[in-house]
Design an enzyme around this catalytic site. Structure first.
Site, PDB file in Angstrom:
ATOM      1  N   SER A  11     -12.718 -46.042  -2.612  1.00  8.84           N
ATOM      2  CA  SER A  11     -12.866 -45.947  -1.159  1.00  8.84           C
ATOM      3  C   SER A  11     -12.891 -47.337  -0.535  1.00  8.84           C
ATOM      4  O   SER A  11     -13.324 -48.320  -1.169  1.00  8.84           O
ATOM      5  CB  SER A  11     -14.175 -45.237  -0.829  1.00  8.84           C
ATOM      6  OG  SER A  11     -14.490 -45.388   0.539  1.00  8.84           O
ATOM      7  N   TYR A  21     -22.976 -45.151  -1.741  1.00  7.04           N
ATOM      8  CA  TYR A  21     -21.659 -44.547  -1.962  1.00  7.04           C
ATOM      9  C   TYR A  21     -20.620 -45.633  -2.285  1.00  7.04           C
ATOM     10  O   TYR A  21     -19.854 -45.519  -3.255  1.00  7.04           O
ATOM     11  CB  TYR A  21     -21.272 -43.754  -0.711  1.00  7.04           C
ATOM     12  CG  TYR A  21     -19.837 -43.313  -0.649  1.00  7.04           C
ATOM     13  CD1 TYR A  21     -19.349 -42.332  -1.511  1.00  7.04           C
ATOM     14  CD2 TYR A  21     -18.956 -43.871   0.287  1.00  7.04           C
ATOM     15  CE1 TYR A  21     -18.017 -41.933  -1.439  1.00  7.04           C
ATOM     16  CE2 TYR A  21     -17.640 -43.468   0.362  1.00  7.04           C
ATOM     17  CZ  TYR A  21     -17.171 -42.500  -0.502  1.00  7.04           C
ATOM     18  OH  TYR A  21     -15.860 -42.097  -0.436  1.00  7.04           O
ATOM     19  N   HIS A  32     -15.024 -48.191   1.315  1.00  9.43           N
ATOM     20  CA  HIS A  32     -16.432 -48.577   1.423  1.00  9.43           C
ATOM     21  C   HIS A  32     -16.889 -49.464   0.264  1.00  9.43           C
ATOM     22  O   HIS A  32     -18.004 -49.982   0.297  1.00  9.43           O
ATOM     23  CB  HIS A  32     -17.303 -47.335   1.603  1.00  9.43           C
ATOM     24  CG  HIS A  32     -16.993 -46.649   2.913  1.00  9.43           C
ATOM     25  ND1 HIS A  32     -17.378 -47.167   4.129  1.00  9.43           N
ATOM     26  CD2 HIS A  32     -16.259 -45.540   3.184  1.00  9.43           C
ATOM     27  CE1 HIS A  32     -16.922 -46.388   5.108  1.00  9.43           C
ATOM     28  NE2 HIS A  32     -16.234 -45.389   4.559  1.00  9.43           N
ATOM     29  N   ASP A  43     -13.397 -27.791 -10.583  1.00  7.55           N
ATOM     30  CA  ASP A  43     -14.442 -27.962  -9.567  1.00  7.55           C
ATOM     31  C   ASP A  43     -15.608 -27.060  -9.939  1.00  7.55           C
ATOM     32  O   ASP A  43     -15.451 -26.128 -10.749  1.00  7.55           O
ATOM     33  CB  ASP A  43     -13.910 -27.599  -8.163  1.00  7.55           C
ATOM     34  CG  ASP A  43     -14.573 -28.441  -7.069  1.00  7.55           C
ATOM     35  OD1 ASP A  43     -15.810 -28.351  -6.929  1.00  7.55           O
ATOM     36  OD2 ASP A  43     -13.877 -29.188  -6.379  1.00  7.55           O
ATOM     37  N   ARG A  91     -11.089 -46.551  15.312  1.00 10.55           N
ATOM     38  CA  ARG A  91     -11.023 -47.063  13.937  1.00 10.55           C
ATOM     39  C   ARG A  91      -9.936 -46.347  13.133  1.00 10.55           C
ATOM     40  O   ARG A  91      -9.217 -46.958  12.356  1.00 10.55           O
ATOM     41  CB  ARG A  91     -12.391 -46.905  13.261  1.00 10.55           C
ATOM     42  CG  ARG A  91     -12.404 -47.315  11.791  1.00 10.55           C
ATOM     43  CD  ARG A  91     -13.821 -47.314  11.221  1.00 10.55           C
ATOM     44  NE  ARG A  91     -13.824 -47.638   9.808  1.00 10.55           N
ATOM     45  CZ  ARG A  91     -13.731 -46.741   8.824  1.00 10.55           C
ATOM     46  NH1 ARG A  91     -13.640 -45.447   9.107  1.00 10.55           N
ATOM     47  NH2 ARG A  91     -13.729 -47.133   7.564  1.00 10.55           N
ATOM     48  N   ASP A 115     -18.599 -28.918 -14.366  1.00  9.22           N
ATOM     49  CA  ASP A 115     -19.277 -30.003 -13.666  1.00  9.22           C
ATOM     50  C   ASP A 115     -18.851 -31.320 -14.329  1.00  9.22           C
ATOM     51  O   ASP A 115     -18.894 -31.427 -15.560  1.00  9.22           O
ATOM     52  CB  ASP A 115     -20.801 -29.783 -13.823  1.00  9.22           C
ATOM     53  CG  ASP A 115     -21.612 -30.711 -12.944  1.00  9.22           C
ATOM     54  OD1 ASP A 115     -21.263 -31.910 -12.864  1.00  9.22           O
ATOM     55  OD2 ASP A 115     -22.596 -30.230 -12.361  1.00  9.22           O
TER      56      ASP A 115
HETATM   57  C1  15L Z   1     -14.683 -42.423   2.829  1.00  7.87           C
HETATM   58  O1  15L Z   1     -14.606 -42.930   1.714  1.00  7.87           O
HETATM   59  C2  15L Z   1     -15.432 -41.163   3.033  1.00  7.87           C
HETATM   60  O2  15L Z   1     -15.291 -40.273   1.954  1.00  7.87           O
HETATM   61  C3  15L Z   1     -15.065 -40.464   4.316  1.00  7.87           C
HETATM   62  O3  15L Z   1     -16.112 -39.572   4.611  1.00  7.87           O
HETATM   63  C4  15L Z   1     -14.867 -41.449   5.471  1.00  7.87           C
HETATM   64  O4  15L Z   1     -16.072 -42.050   5.812  1.00  7.87           O
HETATM   65  C5  15L Z   1     -13.870 -42.505   5.104  1.00  7.87           C
HETATM   66  O5  15L Z   1     -14.231 -43.129   3.901  1.00  7.87           O
HETATM   67  C6  15L Z   1     -13.707 -43.562   6.187  1.00  7.87           C
HETATM   68  O6  15L Z   1     -13.948 -44.744   5.940  1.00  7.87           O
HETATM   69  O7  15L Z   1     -13.294 -43.190   7.297  1.00  7.87           O
END
Ligand code: 15L
Length: 266
Positions: free
Chosen positions: A110, A135, A112, A33, A173, A50
């Site tokens: 993720s 993101y 997302h 890190d 959620r 890094d």
């Molecule tokens: C993620 O990928 C994020 O890092 C976290 O901050 C949350 O937003 C999470 O997803 C989520 O969907 O709850």
């Protein structure tokens, strides 16, 4: 002798959890890190570097069997910031692993990556890509890069589409998206140990009664979640406002990341 894994982003919340949990699965850890990691204990090794630095990352790969790549901006940010840390950094990590001959990468993707998918039935990993933020785009990029490095260079790559990693669920959620700390360790350990892994994308949530994502792909790599957000449903729902179907938090798999406050365009 234990096998050794490099943990990037080891000072973050998931990194700290894996630091505590993975040694029980026979993994010695090299923790990396830019932030303070404290002193190494036991079999640990600590590296301050890094992920966007190719030479430092190649050096950090020496002698490790696998990488768990967590280092990232963990939410929405400007495109320039996401590009640097999440995309360039992820490329640097994958390519350093290739050059150093590391055989496996477990990548923290993720939900997302598919966050703008309207909520309906249980979503599989085959729903079309629909990122909800820059993101989310960076996580799609990481999965695509993992697929390339698996097919072209033979790296074993497991992409974990993590839900809401928290000590406990606190919103409606989260009753669907929660990933408990214990299950996070089980998920990463499965990704590190899965036999015959070529390339896999799996959802990373606990065995939530109200889960939105199909856990079958995870089970295929040996992820057997043990926690269920339903344990907390009574207290969470007692304090929750009534569900509003027009609220992005209710409409999309990625929740409020689909709302206007997450628009990071200049
Ligand atoms: C993620 O990928 C994020 O890092 C976290 O901050 C949350 O937003 C999470 O997803 C989520 O969907 O709850």
């Amino acid at each position: 002798m234990s096998r050794r894994a490099l943990l990037t982003g080891a000072a973050g919340s998931i990194g700290t959890t894996l630091r505590r949990g993975l040694p029980a699965y026979g993994w010695g850890l090299r923790l990396l890190d830019t932030a303070d990691l404290g002193a190494a204990t036991g079999d640990e090794q600590v590296v301050h570097a890094d992920v966007t630095d190719p030479a430092a990352m190649e050096e950090a790969m020496r002698g490790v069997d696998a990488v768990v790549h967590l280092a990232a901006i963990a939410g929405e940010a400007t495109f320039a910031e996401i590009l640097d840390v999440n995309m360039v950094g992820t490329y640097v990590v994958f390519d350093a692993a290739r050059r150093a001959g590391v055989g496996r990468i477990v990548y923290a993707s993720s939900n997302h990556a598919v966050g703008f998918t309207p909520r309906s039935a249980l979503a599989g990993v085959d729903v079309p890509i629909r990122p909800d933020t820059y993101y989310g785009v960076s996580k799609v990029f990481g999965e695509a890069l993992g697929s390339l490095y698996a097919d072209r260079y033979g790296l074993a790559v497991g992409c974990l589409r993590i839900g809401s990693f928290l000590d406990r669920p606190t919103t409606r959620r989260h009753l669907s998206t929660w990933l408990s700390p214990g299950d996070m360790v089980r998920l990463a350990a499965a990704g590190l140990a899965a036999p015959d892994l070529h390339f896999a994308v799996v959802y990373g949530i606990s065995a939530n009664t109200r889960g939105w994502w199909d856990l079958t792909p995870g089970r295929r790599i040996g992820y057997l979640p043990q926690d269920d957000a339903e344990t907390y449903a009574g207290e969470v729902l007692a304090g929750a406002p009534p569900a509003d179907p027009a609220d992005p938090a209710e409409r999309y798999l990625g929740g409020d990341f689909g709302g206007p406050e997450y628009d990071a365009a200049p």
